[in-house]
Motif scaffolding. Structure first.
Motif, mmCIF file in Angstrom:
data_model
loop_
_atom_site.group_PDB
_atom_site.id
_atom_site.type_symbol
_atom_site.label_atom_id
_atom_site.label_comp_id
_atom_site.label_asym_id
_atom_site.label_seq_id
_atom_site.Cartn_x
_atom_site.Cartn_y
_atom_site.Cartn_z
ATOM 1 N N VAL A 99 45.700 -45.822 -34.672
ATOM 2 C CA VAL A 99 45.510 -46.790 -33.592
ATOM 3 C C VAL A 99 46.331 -46.306 -32.397
ATOM 4 O O VAL A 99 47.433 -45.793 -32.573
ATOM 5 C CB VAL A 99 45.938 -48.208 -34.047
ATOM 6 C CG1 VAL A 99 47.390 -48.258 -34.471
ATOM 7 C CG2 VAL A 99 45.658 -49.238 -32.955
ATOM 8 N N LYS A 108 42.899 -52.544 -33.051
ATOM 9 C CA LYS A 108 41.887 -52.061 -33.998
ATOM 10 C C LYS A 108 42.093 -50.565 -34.219
ATOM 11 O O LYS A 108 42.280 -49.815 -33.268
ATOM 12 C CB LYS A 108 40.503 -52.325 -33.415
ATOM 13 C CG LYS A 108 39.345 -51.844 -34.258
ATOM 14 C CD LYS A 108 38.020 -52.252 -33.600
ATOM 15 C CE LYS A 108 36.831 -51.650 -34.304
ATOM 16 N NZ LYS A 108 36.742 -50.210 -34.089
ATOM 17 N N ASP A 110 41.184 -46.878 -34.589
ATOM 18 C CA ASP A 110 40.086 -46.076 -34.047
ATOM 19 C C ASP A 110 39.524 -45.111 -35.088
ATOM 20 O O ASP A 110 38.319 -44.849 -35.119
ATOM 21 C CB ASP A 110 40.573 -45.258 -32.851
ATOM 22 C CG ASP A 110 40.763 -46.091 -31.597
ATOM 23 O OD1 ASP A 110 41.278 -45.549 -30.604
ATOM 24 O OD2 ASP A 110 40.399 -47.283 -31.615
#
Length: 122
Positions: A99, A108, A110
């Motif tokens: 992240v 979130k 990645d």
């Protein structure tokens, strides 16, 4: 190509130890915080169990912090999860995920690895 590759999983008896590795490529590793998560049989996804920032500030959830430790080698683009005193309840597929550093608090992830299986027998 972005890749996160976990390794180090296996079969271990209760009380044993494992060290998982997560090696990254294809993105600027220094710009990302790395977390370890897991998915156990019949359970929801859990985590991040531990997360580490580029400057090695790290935190683990309270229920594993006495047994798990996360570390990072930026020269090798690798993050480690040392797991000690393993219990059958730790049986799961363990994933590392990346992240962005400035989004590490609730952001979130990645990028995800494919996971490595940890099985703890009683």
């Amino acid at each position: 190509e972005v890749r996160l590759v976990e390794s180090g999983g296996g079969l271990v008896q209760t009380g044993g130890s494992l060290r998982l590795s997560c090696t990254a490529s294809g993105f600027t590793f220094d710009d990302y915080a790395i977390g370890w998560l897991r998915h156990g049989p019949g359970k929801d996804d859990e985590g991040p169990l531990c997360m580490i920032l580029n400057d090695n500030r790290a935190q683990c959830e309270s229920h594993v912090s006495g047994r798990f430790a996360i570390s990072r080698d930026n020269a090798k683009n690798t993050v480690y999860l040392q797991m000690n005193d393993l219990e059958p309840e730790d049986t799961a597929t363990y994933f590392c995920a990346a992240v962005p550093e400035n989004e590490h608090d609730g952001g979130k992830f990645d990028y995800w690895g494919q996971g490595t299986q940890v099985t703890v027998t009683s």
